[in-house]
Write an enzyme that holds these catalytic residues in place. Sequence first.
Site, PDB file in Angstrom:
ATOM      1  N   GLU A 167       9.163   7.228  -0.273  1.00 15.77           N
ATOM      2  CA  GLU A 167       9.998   6.956   0.906  1.00 15.77           C
ATOM      3  C   GLU A 167       9.940   5.488   1.292  1.00 15.77           C
ATOM      4  O   GLU A 167      10.939   4.865   1.635  1.00 15.77           O
ATOM      5  CB  GLU A 167       9.523   7.803   2.096  1.00 15.77           C
ATOM      6  CG  GLU A 167       9.618   9.298   1.883  1.00 15.77           C
ATOM      7  CD  GLU A 167       8.360   9.898   1.252  1.00 15.77           C
ATOM      8  OE1 GLU A 167       7.711   9.223   0.418  1.00 15.77           O
ATOM      9  OE2 GLU A 167       8.034  11.043   1.592  1.00 15.77           O
ATOM     10  N   CYS A 186       4.825   7.225   6.338  1.00 17.09           N
ATOM     11  CA  CYS A 186       6.255   7.077   6.028  1.00 17.09           C
ATOM     12  C   CYS A 186       7.117   7.478   7.221  1.00 17.09           C
ATOM     13  O   CYS A 186       8.165   6.877   7.471  1.00 17.09           O
ATOM     14  CB  CYS A 186       6.615   7.892   4.789  1.00 17.09           C
ATOM     15  SG  CYS A 186       5.952   7.145   3.274  1.00 17.09           S
ATOM     16  N   CYS A 234       4.606  11.835   4.402  1.00 22.46           N
ATOM     17  CA  CYS A 234       3.319  11.575   5.063  1.00 22.46           C
ATOM     18  C   CYS A 234       3.558  10.896   6.410  1.00 22.46           C
ATOM     19  O   CYS A 234       4.643  10.384   6.703  1.00 22.46           O
ATOM     20  CB  CYS A 234       2.424  10.724   4.162  1.00 22.46           C
ATOM     21  SG  CYS A 234       2.826   8.970   4.160  1.00 22.46           S
ATOM     22  N   CYS A 256       4.232   5.228  -1.313  1.00 24.19           N
ATOM     23  CA  CYS A 256       5.032   6.451  -1.346  1.00 24.19           C
ATOM     24  C   CYS A 256       6.487   6.161  -1.714  1.00 24.19           C
ATOM     25  O   CYS A 256       6.996   5.058  -1.469  1.00 24.19           O
ATOM     26  CB  CYS A 256       5.016   7.130   0.016  1.00 24.19           C
ATOM     27  SG  CYS A 256       3.435   7.831   0.488  1.00 24.19           S
ATOM     28  N   ASN A 273       7.262   7.063  -5.975  1.00 27.60           N
ATOM     29  CA  ASN A 273       5.901   6.620  -5.654  1.00 27.60           C
ATOM     30  C   ASN A 273       5.346   5.764  -6.790  1.00 27.60           C
ATOM     31  O   ASN A 273       5.650   5.973  -7.973  1.00 27.60           O
ATOM     32  CB  ASN A 273       4.981   7.790  -5.301  1.00 27.60           C
ATOM     33  CG  ASN A 273       4.908   8.873  -6.356  1.00 27.60           C
ATOM     34  OD1 ASN A 273       5.868   9.121  -7.077  1.00 27.60           O
ATOM     35  ND2 ASN A 273       3.777   9.522  -6.454  1.00 27.60           N
ATOM     36  N   ILE A 274       4.543   4.790  -6.386  1.00 27.89           N
ATOM     37  CA  ILE A 274       3.960   3.826  -7.327  1.00 27.89           C
ATOM     38  C   ILE A 274       2.469   3.733  -7.024  1.00 27.89           C
ATOM     39  O   ILE A 274       2.086   3.241  -5.957  1.00 27.89           O
ATOM     40  CB  ILE A 274       4.628   2.440  -7.172  1.00 27.89           C
ATOM     41  CG1 ILE A 274       6.151   2.552  -7.368  1.00 27.89           C
ATOM     42  CG2 ILE A 274       4.022   1.444  -8.173  1.00 27.89           C
ATOM     43  CD1 ILE A 274       6.927   1.315  -6.945  1.00 27.89           C
ATOM     44  N   GLU A 275       1.660   4.264  -7.935  1.00 30.36           N
ATOM     45  CA  GLU A 275       0.221   4.307  -7.689  1.00 30.36           C
ATOM     46  C   GLU A 275      -0.488   3.097  -8.293  1.00 30.36           C
ATOM     47  O   GLU A 275       0.115   2.286  -9.007  1.00 30.36           O
ATOM     48  CB  GLU A 275      -0.341   5.627  -8.242  1.00 30.36           C
ATOM     49  CG  GLU A 275       0.272   6.817  -7.516  1.00 30.36           C
ATOM     50  CD  GLU A 275      -0.370   8.155  -7.870  1.00 30.36           C
ATOM     51  OE1 GLU A 275      -1.096   8.251  -8.871  1.00 30.36           O
ATOM     52  OE2 GLU A 275      -0.124   9.111  -7.105  1.00 30.36           O
TER      53      GLU A 275
HETATM   54  N1  THU Z   1       3.512  10.682  -1.884  1.00 32.34           N
HETATM   55  C1  THU Z   1       4.769  10.204  -1.662  1.00 32.34           C
HETATM   56  O1  THU Z   1       5.298   9.419  -2.448  1.00 32.34           O
HETATM   57  N2  THU Z   1       5.424  10.622  -0.564  1.00 32.34           N
HETATM   58  C2  THU Z   1       4.941  11.540   0.320  1.00 32.34           C
HETATM   59  O2  THU Z   1       5.578  11.799   1.311  1.00 32.34           O
HETATM   60  C3  THU Z   1       3.655  12.191   0.075  1.00 32.34           C
HETATM   61  C4  THU Z   1       2.826  11.596  -0.999  1.00 32.34           C
HETATM   62  C5  THU Z   1       2.796  10.224  -3.077  1.00 32.34           C
HETATM   63  C6  THU Z   1       1.646   9.311  -2.828  1.00 32.34           C
HETATM   64  C7  THU Z   1       0.813   9.531  -4.060  1.00 32.34           C
HETATM   65  O3  THU Z   1       1.298   8.693  -5.088  1.00 32.34           O
HETATM   66  C8  THU Z   1       1.080  10.970  -4.438  1.00 32.34           C
HETATM   67  O4  THU Z   1       2.272  11.342  -3.777  1.00 32.34           O
HETATM   68  C9  THU Z   1      -0.034  11.931  -4.064  1.00 32.34           C
HETATM   69  O5  THU Z   1      -0.384  11.802  -2.722  1.00 32.34           O
END
Ligand code: THU
Length: 138
Positions: free
Chosen positions: A56, A95, A92, A54, A43-45
Amino acid sequence: MRGAKELIDLALRAREGAYAPYSDFLVGAALECADGRVFTGCNIENAAYSVCNCAERTALFKAVSEGARDFVQIAIVGGKRAEGAAQICAPCGVCRQALLEFCDAGDFLVHLGAADGACVTYRLSDLLPAAFSPERLT
Ligand code: THU
């Protein structure tokens, strides 16, 4: 097709690349193509939260951008930085929909792993029932 454990190990390694300073929730994914290639993602925020991506979809978009179009399984691991990937982490809804575009949901396996070796496996069709699928537009 790789075993779930091998794919989970690749997801755990990918999780180390996560950029998640806002949630502190680190996720890794490893996506296997029908031809055996594996693409990983984290994941990259972003300070503008809606831009967050996300793990995935990072893996999926890397794969599609490299020409892959056909996928058989994915492993996902996640958890707070301080806890490690202690509990399983379900993908989620966005995804699930993104993956559906490029796989046969009745066959595609989603392995939810944890650092202690735990693993729960679903078919994508069970995680996204009654989906809006690409066939609907043909
Ligand atoms: N996140 C994912 O990378 N994949 C998921 O299936 C659920 C959530 C990440 C998004 C965000 O960066 C962090 O988790 C918190 O929601």
